[in-house]
Design a protein around this motif. Structure first.
Motif, PDB file in Angstrom:
ATOM      1  N   SER A 101      -7.483  28.820  59.179  1.00 36.75           N
ATOM      2  CA  SER A 101      -7.782  30.212  59.484  1.00 36.75           C
ATOM      3  C   SER A 101      -6.751  30.727  60.478  1.00 36.75           C
ATOM      4  O   SER A 101      -6.497  30.110  61.503  1.00 36.75           O
ATOM      5  CB  SER A 101      -9.182  30.321  60.091  1.00 36.75           C
ATOM      6  OG  SER A 101      -9.412  31.642  60.512  1.00 36.75           O
ATOM      7  N   SER A 154      -5.359  37.057  63.836  1.00 39.60           N
ATOM      8  CA  SER A 154      -4.307  38.064  63.847  1.00 39.60           C
ATOM      9  C   SER A 154      -4.705  39.238  64.730  1.00 39.60           C
ATOM     10  O   SER A 154      -5.843  39.655  64.750  1.00 39.60           O
ATOM     11  CB  SER A 154      -4.060  38.551  62.421  1.00 39.60           C
ATOM     12  OG  SER A 154      -3.166  39.629  62.421  1.00 39.60           O
ATOM     13  N   SER A 192      -8.039  44.089  57.253  1.00 41.80           N
ATOM     14  CA  SER A 192      -8.182  42.682  57.630  1.00 41.80           C
ATOM     15  C   SER A 192      -7.553  41.782  56.574  1.00 41.80           C
ATOM     16  O   SER A 192      -6.891  40.803  56.887  1.00 41.80           O
ATOM     17  CB  SER A 192      -9.656  42.344  57.810  1.00 41.80           C
ATOM     18  OG  SER A 192      -9.817  40.981  58.059  1.00 41.80           O
ATOM     19  N   THR A 227      -4.373  39.243  57.115  1.00 39.63           N
ATOM     20  CA  THR A 227      -4.469  37.824  56.801  1.00 39.63           C
ATOM     21  C   THR A 227      -3.357  37.410  55.832  1.00 39.63           C
ATOM     22  O   THR A 227      -2.720  36.378  56.023  1.00 39.63           O
ATOM     23  CB  THR A 227      -5.846  37.492  56.197  1.00 39.63           C
ATOM     24  OG1 THR A 227      -6.852  37.851  57.142  1.00 39.63           O
ATOM     25  CG2 THR A 227      -5.965  36.017  55.864  1.00 39.63           C
TER      26      THR A 227
END
Length: 100
Positions: A70, A73, A81, A85
């Motif tokens: 994971s 950010s 989002s 990512t």
């Protein structure tokens, strides 16, 4: 006391490739860097059926392992989002290109 084999790895911080690898491992915030590295090496060994593995094998293994990590950010407000990512993952994969 545990039966432990210890291996020290040195990074030449004047070498951009080694410096980036050291920075990645230093910033890695998974549960255990040791488990990450051991798992990555064992996956590489098992995928090669006991033969010597190449730099390409190691690159593929790192890419696969990093895709499961994971990435946090601090995305710009305009990015969703999902876009943030994807951008972060691409940055990580681009960084891996330095290994070969």
């Amino acid at each position: 006391m545990k039966n432990v084999y210890r291996l020290n790895v040195r990074f030449d911080l004047d070498d951009p490739t080694e410096c980036e690898a050291a920075e990645f491992l230093n910033a890695y915030d998974g549960k255990s860097r040791n488990r990450f590295i051991v798992g990555a090496v064992m996956d590489a060994i098992h995928r090669t059926d006991g033969r010597d593995f190449t730099l390409t094998d190691i690159q593929m293994m790192f890419r696969e392992e990093l895709q499961a990590v994971s990435v946090a950010s601090s995305a710009a407000p305009m990015e969703t989002s999902e876009e943030a990512t994807e951008n972060e993952m691409q940055n990580v994969l681009d960084t891996l290109e330095m290994f070969g």
